[in-house]
Design a protein around this motif. Structure first.
Motif, PDB file in Angstrom:
ATOM      1  N   UNK A 223       0.705  -1.294   0.029  1.00  0.00           N
ATOM      2  CA  UNK A 223      -0.127  -0.038   0.081  1.00  0.00           C
ATOM      3  C   UNK A 223       1.050   1.322   0.165  1.00  0.00           C
ATOM      4  N   UNK A 224       2.034   1.323   0.865  1.00  0.00           N
ATOM      5  CA  UNK A 224       2.669   2.553   0.776  1.00  0.00           C
ATOM      6  C   UNK A 224       3.518   2.508  -0.336  1.00  0.00           C
ATOM      7  N   UNK A 225       3.967   1.669  -1.040  1.00  0.00           N
ATOM      8  CA  UNK A 225       4.820   1.658  -2.180  1.00  0.00           C
ATOM      9  C   UNK A 225       3.928   2.046  -3.392  1.00  0.00           C
ATOM     10  N   UNK A 226       2.675   1.772  -3.272  1.00  0.00           N
ATOM     11  CA  UNK A 226       1.803   2.222  -4.418  1.00  0.00           C
ATOM     12  C   UNK A 226       1.444   3.609  -4.289  1.00  0.00           C
ATOM     13  N   UNK A 227       1.214   3.981  -3.124  1.00  0.00           N
ATOM     14  CA  UNK A 227       0.929   5.406  -2.667  1.00  0.00           C
ATOM     15  C   UNK A 227       2.150   6.330  -3.354  1.00  0.00           C
ATOM     16  N   UNK A 228       3.145   5.905  -2.965  1.00  0.00           N
ATOM     17  CA  UNK A 228       4.524   6.626  -3.395  1.00  0.00           C
ATOM     18  C   UNK A 228       4.654   6.495  -4.900  1.00  0.00           C
ATOM     19  N   UNK A 229       4.273   5.250  -5.606  1.00  0.00           N
ATOM     20  CA  UNK A 229       4.256   5.487  -7.076  1.00  0.00           C
ATOM     21  C   UNK A 229       3.267   6.298  -7.703  1.00  0.00           C
ATOM     22  N   UNK A 230       2.077   6.190  -7.242  1.00  0.00           N
ATOM     23  CA  UNK A 230       0.888   7.188  -7.769  1.00  0.00           C
ATOM     24  C   UNK A 230       1.280   8.576  -7.675  1.00  0.00           C
TER      25      UNK A 230
END
Length: 369
Positions: A223-230
């Protein structure tokens, strides 16, 4: 104090070559040689690199510990070593060294459990462990909730990580944020300047039907990685400090909540927190708040004793000697998945013949005359 057992402990389960010397529950020496810098360029621990570093560091680190403690190898009452769990090659270096020293000196050998050692080290800071004790161990490789009624013979798992351990999640998020390796200390540092409520990251395994004491950090990490990537994909700046603080809060919220619940459910009024992640400043603060609110006494060793070290192995070894636990056999081997239910690896029922004693005497003449 002189009649308390004097024990040397060797720890090589990962990338730290730790050698500690204790007398009873008093720490006399804690020498560490770390190969963390050699692994940093790979973004994680490389087992072969760790094993070779242990090999090079072993003898100088043992000599440094003996000098620091002001004792002779001949004075020791036993040699303790981490027999597992950990990286197989790294463990083998420690076990081989411990056997060699114990054999040459004619001293008993104690192969002990890495996780049980993390609990026992608190005796060096806060005195004898209450029995029973609930322990929350959080490090790079494991997050476990344990119940110990006797640190030398009875340690029971209550809950554990079912995927990524807390320390692994810290390392991976630090990598995504380009903060380097290891991730724990650097995220702790950035989080101090961020807002822990800025982003609502998920709390794994906290639903009513989820296992009460197990941990999962894989979903949080994703979830954290996806938030950063977005944010990056949208061309927006990533608020590194707020991400670090919000991620860290999600981890320590779950850890402390489950640990306090385990204490209440078992009717245990002591909680001990250990392992590398126990050095995290926010974990310490939140655990203290929640324990005080629940009437639980919190015991956390100083940060240097939370990370892997030889002192913790020596502490458990001294307890083995004090309680007359059986020493390990000379065929002791490293066990990379040694269960926490085995705080130590005792010898077989048969006793060794006098041949070994004779060899001990000969060896001591050769090596230490």
């Amino acid at each position: 104090m002189a009649d308390e057992p004097l024990v040397l402990g060797i720890e090589t389960s990962c990338d730290e070559t730790g050698v500690g010397i204790v007398r009873g529950t008093t720490l006399l020496a804690d020498a560490i040689a770390s190969s963390v810098d050699e692994h940093a360029r790979f973004g994680g621990v490389v087992p072969e690199v760790a094993s070779r570093a242990h090999l090079e560091a072993m003898v100088p680190t043992i000599e440094r510990a003996l000098k620091e403690a002001g004792v002779s190898a001949r004075d020791l009452d036993g040699i303790a070593v981490t027999a597992g769990p950990g990286l197989a090659g790294a463990l083998l270096v420690g076990v081989s060294a411990a056997k060699a020293y114990a054999y040459a000196l004619g001293k008993p050998l104690y192969g002990v459990n890495h996780l049980a050692s993390h609990i026992c080290v608190d005796q060096l800071e806060h005195g004898a462990l209450p029995e029973p004790t609930t322990a929350l161990l959080v490090s790079g490789g494991h997050s476990s909730l344990l119940l110990s009624t006797d640190i030398t013979s009875d340690v029971r798992p209550m809950g554990a990580t079912i995927d990524d351990a807390a320390g692994e999640a810290f390392d991976k998020i630090a990598r995504v944020l380009n903060l380097g390796f290891p991730g724990g200390p650097v995220i702790d540092r950035y989080a101090k300047e961020g807002d822990p409520k800025a982003i609502a990251f998920p709390r794994g395994l906290t639903g009513p039907r989820d296992p009460a004491y197990d941990f999962s950090f894989s979903g949080l990490k994703t979830a954290v990685a996806r938030w950063i990537e977005a944010r990056r994909a949208a061309g927006e700046d990533v608020p590194v400090r707020d991400v670090a603080a919000s991620f860290q809060e999600a981890v320590v919220d779950v850890l402390t909540r489950k640990a306090v619940r385990a204490c209440k459910d078992e009717g245990v009024d002591h909680l001990m927190i250990g392992g590398g992640v126990a050095a995290n400043s926010r974990l310490r603060v939140l655990a203290q708040e929640r324990c005080e609110a629940a009437g639980i006494r919190l015991r956390v060793p100083r940060p240097k004793l939370c990370t892997d070290n030889g002192a913790m192995v020596a502490a458990l070894g001294a307890e083995m000697v004090a309680r007359n636990r059986a020493a390990s056999d000379w065929d002791l081997s490293a066990d990379s998945s040694l269960p926490v239910t085995d705080p130590h690896v005792p010898g077989h029922a048969h006793t060794h013949t006098h041949t070994h004693d004779h060899v001990h005497e000969v060896s001591k003449e050769n090596l230490y005359s």
